[in-house]
Design a protein around this motif. Structure first.
Motif, PDB file in Angstrom:
ATOM      1  N   LEU A   1      -7.750   8.299  -6.807  1.00 43.44           N
ATOM      2  CA  LEU A   1      -8.092   7.016  -7.416  1.00 43.44           C
ATOM      3  C   LEU A   1      -9.502   7.009  -7.972  1.00 43.44           C
ATOM      4  CD1 LEU A   1      -6.536   4.521  -4.863  1.00 43.44           C
ATOM      5  CD2 LEU A   1      -5.555   5.379  -6.966  1.00 43.44           C
TER       6      LEU A   1
ATOM      7  N   LEU B   1       3.246   0.570 -11.806  1.00 42.23           N
ATOM      8  CA  LEU B   1       1.856   0.976 -11.631  1.00 42.23           C
ATOM      9  C   LEU B   1       1.382   1.852 -12.782  1.00 42.23           C
ATOM     10  CD1 LEU B   1       1.976   1.845  -7.828  1.00 42.23           C
ATOM     11  CD2 LEU B   1       1.111  -0.243  -8.887  1.00 42.23           C
TER      12      LEU B   1
ATOM     13  N   ALA C   1      -9.529   5.296 -11.191  1.00 36.51           N
ATOM     14  CA  ALA C   1      -8.637   4.144 -11.285  1.00 36.51           C
ATOM     15  C   ALA C   1      -9.332   2.968 -11.950  1.00 36.51           C
ATOM     16  CB  ALA C   1      -8.134   3.736  -9.904  1.00 36.51           C
TER      17      ALA C   1
ATOM     18  N   TYR D   1       5.972   3.791  -0.821  1.00 39.23           N
ATOM     19  CA  TYR D   1       5.403   2.452  -0.912  1.00 39.23           C
ATOM     20  C   TYR D   1       5.840   1.633   0.299  1.00 39.23           C
ATOM     21  CZ  TYR D   1       5.001   4.064  -5.734  1.00 39.23           C
ATOM     22  OH  TYR D   1       4.727   4.815  -6.851  1.00 39.23           O
TER      23      TYR D   1
ATOM     24  N   VAL E   1      -1.772  -1.566  -3.489  1.00 40.04           N
ATOM     25  CA  VAL E   1      -1.800  -1.386  -4.945  1.00 40.04           C
ATOM     26  C   VAL E   1      -0.755  -2.260  -5.600  1.00 40.04           C
ATOM     27  CG1 VAL E   1      -2.738   0.952  -4.882  1.00 40.04           C
ATOM     28  CG2 VAL E   1      -0.267   0.631  -4.769  1.00 40.04           C
ATOM     29  N   CYS E   2       0.177  -2.799  -4.793  1.00 41.27           N
ATOM     30  CA  CYS E   2       1.197  -3.738  -5.276  1.00 41.27           C
ATOM     31  C   CYS E   2       0.986  -5.067  -4.562  1.00 41.27           C
ATOM     32  CB  CYS E   2       2.612  -3.232  -4.991  1.00 41.27           C
ATOM     33  SG  CYS E   2       3.047  -1.692  -5.802  1.00 41.27           S
TER      34      CYS E   2
ATOM     35  N   ASP F   1      -3.766   4.189   0.825  1.00 46.43           N
ATOM     36  CA  ASP F   1      -4.564   3.029   0.441  1.00 46.43           C
ATOM     37  C   ASP F   1      -4.878   2.167   1.657  1.00 46.43           C
ATOM     38  OD1 ASP F   1      -4.053   3.584  -2.439  1.00 46.43           O
ATOM     39  OD2 ASP F   1      -2.022   2.941  -1.924  1.00 46.43           O
TER      40      ASP F   1
ATOM     41  N   ILE G   1      -2.180   6.140 -11.061  1.00 47.68           N
ATOM     42  CA  ILE G   1      -2.095   5.741  -9.663  1.00 47.68           C
ATOM     43  C   ILE G   1      -0.863   6.318  -8.997  1.00 47.68           C
ATOM     44  CG2 ILE G   1      -1.725   3.734  -8.148  1.00 47.68           C
ATOM     45  CD1 ILE G   1      -3.643   2.195  -9.795  1.00 47.68           C
TER      46      ILE G   1
ATOM     47  N   ALA H   1       0.846  -1.197   0.000  1.00 43.58           N
ATOM     48  CA  ALA H   1       0.000   0.000   0.000  1.00 43.58           C
ATOM     49  C   ALA H   1       0.882   1.248   0.000  1.00 43.58           C
ATOM     50  CB  ALA H   1      -0.912  -0.004   1.221  1.00 43.58           C
TER      51      ALA H   1
END
Length: 221
Positions: free
Chosen positions: A213, A126, A216, A67, A98-99, A94, A130, A53
């Protein structure tokens, strides 16, 4: 903020999973720096922080989006700072990563193989919509004009039907965005302005931040 001397790069090394006891977060920043950095998690953030996140952290004089690559219950043994010197993370971007774990592992391998900063590798994986804006600069909040009803000691006199429609709408619905009020009451901006001059309503600006987002779901997978 604490620098980690290096990032372990191995497809066999699973990221630390989130636990309620996690007190520190290790992050990679999307800048040309090789090391990762450690920040303290507040109790509110520790229960929601997850590897993969994004999180906002103080970096120099700015807040940047980084990240999460690992969570720690205690400071890493190679930390050069005392716990009192560790900065607090600001906020989570987040609630869900997202990863994925696989992307994190692959990014670690790529960063090691090509001697590239881990944060920049993650950024490249990404979709552009994003990723955070470059150099840690954030989109400034957009000012939006609102209108609210002001309390008065007596019943307003000498007002037109259009002005009355504005007052009635605000009484029923509370403060409204100017454009929404004009539509609801069926009047023009001059009518609202005249009420503002009479001291019956107040026109004010309020910062409205857009969800980064929001679109997104329309991005390609």
């Amino acid at each position: 903020m604490s620098k980690s001397t290096g990032t372990e790069i191995s497809l066999q090394n699973e990221p630390h999973t989130a636990t309620s006891a996690s007190r520190f977060v290790e992050v990679a920043v999307p800048l040309h720096v090789a090391q990762t950095f450690t920040y303290r998690l507040t109790p509110e953030l520790s229960s929601d922080a997850k590897p993969g996140a994004r999180i906002k952290v103080p970096f120099g004089r700015k807040l940047i989006t980084a990240y999460i690559v690992a969570l720690h219950d205690a400071l890493p043994s190679d930390s050069t700072l005392a716990e009192a010197e560790i900065k607090d993370a600001a906020s989570l971007v987040d609630l869900e990563p997202v990863c994925t774990a696989e992307i994190l592992q692959l990014a670690r391998w790529v960063a090691d193989y090509y001697a590239s900063p881990l944060g920049e590798v993650l950024k490249a994986t990404l979709p552009p919509g994003i990723n955070p804006p470059p150099q840690g600069s954030f989109v400034k909040a957009k000012l939006r004009r609102f209108v609210r009803l002001l309390a008065t000691d007596s019943e307003p006199k000498k007002i037109t039907d259009r002005q009355k429609a504005v007052l009635t709408t605000l009484q029923e619905k509370g403060p409204l965005a100017l454009q929404a009020l004009l539509k609801e009451a069926g009047v023009g901006a001059a009518t609202v302005s005249s009420l503002d001059k009479k001291g019956l309503v107040e026109i004010f600006d309020e910062a409205v931040r857009r969800d980064p987002l929001a679109h997104a779901s329309s991005l390609p997978p």
